[in-house]
Write a protein that holds these residues in place. Structure first.
Motif, short mmCIF file in Angstrom:
data_model
loop_
_atom_site.label_atom_id
_atom_site.label_comp_id
_atom_site.label_asym_id
_atom_site.label_seq_id
_atom_site.Cartn_x
_atom_site.Cartn_y
_atom_site.Cartn_z
N PRO A 77 -69.95 96.51 58.39
CA PRO A 77 -69.63 97.95 58.91
C PRO A 77 -68.69 97.47 59.74
O PRO A 77 -67.45 98.45 59.60
CB PRO A 77 -70.88 98.26 58.87
CG PRO A 77 -71.78 98.04 58.76
CD PRO A 77 -71.24 96.17 58.59
N CYS A 78 -68.10 96.82 60.27
CA CYS A 78 -67.88 96.22 61.40
C CYS A 78 -65.93 96.03 60.89
O CYS A 78 -65.25 95.83 62.22
CB CYS A 78 -68.20 95.76 62.63
SG CYS A 78 -69.44 96.47 63.16
N ARG A 79 -66.16 95.61 60.23
CA ARG A 79 -64.90 95.12 59.78
C ARG A 79 -63.91 95.88 59.24
O ARG A 79 -63.89 96.72 59.27
CB ARG A 79 -64.64 94.23 58.00
CG ARG A 79 -65.60 93.04 58.02
CD ARG A 79 -65.60 92.08 57.09
NE ARG A 79 -66.67 91.24 57.03
CZ ARG A 79 -67.50 90.50 56.30
NH1 ARG A 79 -67.04 90.42 54.82
NH2 ARG A 79 -68.15 89.80 56.30
N GLY A 80 -62.36 95.60 60.16
CA GLY A 80 -60.93 95.79 60.43
C GLY A 80 -61.52 97.10 61.81
O GLY A 80 -60.62 98.31 61.57
N CYS A 81 -62.31 97.30 62.37
CA CYS A 81 -62.61 98.38 63.23
C CYS A 81 -62.21 97.88 64.77
O CYS A 81 -62.18 96.79 65.08
CB CYS A 81 -63.71 98.68 63.53
SG CYS A 81 -64.36 99.68 64.41
N LYS A 82 -61.11 98.97 65.31
CA LYS A 82 -60.51 98.69 66.31
C LYS A 82 -61.57 98.40 67.72
O LYS A 82 -61.00 98.18 68.65
CB LYS A 82 -59.45 100.16 66.56
CG LYS A 82 -59.53 101.31 67.22
CD LYS A 82 -58.53 102.21 67.56
CE LYS A 82 -59.42 103.28 67.87
NZ LYS A 82 -58.33 104.29 67.91
N LEU A 93 -75.26 89.04 71.45
CA LEU A 93 -74.07 89.30 70.38
C LEU A 93 -73.66 90.66 70.77
O LEU A 93 -74.35 91.88 70.78
CB LEU A 93 -74.07 88.81 68.67
CG LEU A 93 -72.92 89.89 68.33
CD1 LEU A 93 -71.40 88.93 68.93
CD2 LEU A 93 -72.91 89.52 66.94
N LEU A 94 -72.55 91.37 71.68
CA LEU A 94 -71.75 93.11 72.02
C LEU A 94 -70.79 92.93 70.98
O LEU A 94 -69.56 92.76 71.00
CB LEU A 94 -71.53 93.27 73.00
CG LEU A 94 -70.82 94.50 73.33
CD1 LEU A 94 -71.96 95.25 74.12
CD2 LEU A 94 -70.46 94.02 75.20
N ASN A 95 -71.19 93.85 69.57
CA ASN A 95 -70.50 94.12 68.76
C ASN A 95 -69.50 95.31 69.35
O ASN A 95 -68.44 94.57 69.26
CB ASN A 95 -71.31 94.84 68.09
CG ASN A 95 -71.79 93.82 66.88
OD1 ASN A 95 -71.27 93.01 66.65
ND2 ASN A 95 -73.10 94.32 66.21
N CYS A 96 -69.12 96.24 70.05
CA CYS A 96 -68.70 96.95 70.12
C CYS A 96 -69.69 98.63 71.28
O CYS A 96 -71.14 97.54 71.83
CB CYS A 96 -68.60 97.79 68.79
SG CYS A 96 -69.73 99.45 68.38
N ASP A 106 -74.28 100.79 56.27
CA ASP A 106 -72.92 100.48 55.16
C ASP A 106 -72.29 100.50 55.46
O ASP A 106 -71.16 99.72 55.52
CB ASP A 106 -74.01 100.60 54.00
CG ASP A 106 -74.46 99.88 52.98
OD1 ASP A 106 -75.32 98.56 53.82
OD2 ASP A 106 -75.27 99.93 52.20
N LYS A 107 -72.19 101.92 56.41
CA LYS A 107 -71.31 102.56 57.08
C LYS A 107 -71.63 102.99 58.56
O LYS A 107 -72.13 103.40 58.76
CB LYS A 107 -70.48 103.98 56.22
CG LYS A 107 -69.73 103.12 55.35
CD LYS A 107 -69.10 104.57 54.40
CE LYS A 107 -67.74 104.22 54.04
NZ LYS A 107 -66.82 105.07 53.26
#
Length: 118
Positions: A77-82, A93-96, A106-107
């Motif tokens: 779900p994180c691919r391509g997210c700014k 792990l710090l995702n965002c 999934d989204k």
């Protein structure tokens, strides 16, 4: 126990062992009528043990730093997210900033593209 605590405990252990060993050498040299040499040997062994421990600890830290720089797989779900960050801090792990532990599902409702909208 984190790495710095482990390094400190191992440094103390090596220093204690080298001090006891150099003390035994000191007693042995005192019986041989070389007290000046035995004091030098005692200091030398304790400093060598401490230096060896610090060298090993620096190698451990360097290996952990290299491990932290290895690329991690980006969750789907994180691919391509700014907003995606993906860096490990103290083993976590710090995702965002929006979803530090990752988005469940999934989204992601907060997903935004890098591209500017027209």
């Amino acid at each position: 126990m984190n790495t710095k605590q482990l390094i400190l405990k191992s440094a103390i252990g090596v220093f204690a062992f080298s001090t006891v060993f150099s003390g035994a050498v000191f007693l042995w040299q005192t019986k041989a009528n070389h007290p000046n040499l035995s004091a030098r040997l005692a200091l030398c062994f304790s400093m060598m043990g401490t230096g060896l421990t610090m060298f090993i600890s620096s190698r451990i830290e360097a290996a952990q730093f290299e491990e932290s720089l290895k690329p991690r797989p980006v969750p789907l779900p994180c691919r391509g997210c700014k907003h995606f960050h993906g860096v490990v801090y103290n083993g976590v792990l710090l995702n965002c900033a929006v979803h530090p532990k990752g988005c469940f599902g999934d989204k992601c409702p907060d997903w935004q593209s890098f591209r500017l909208s027209k």
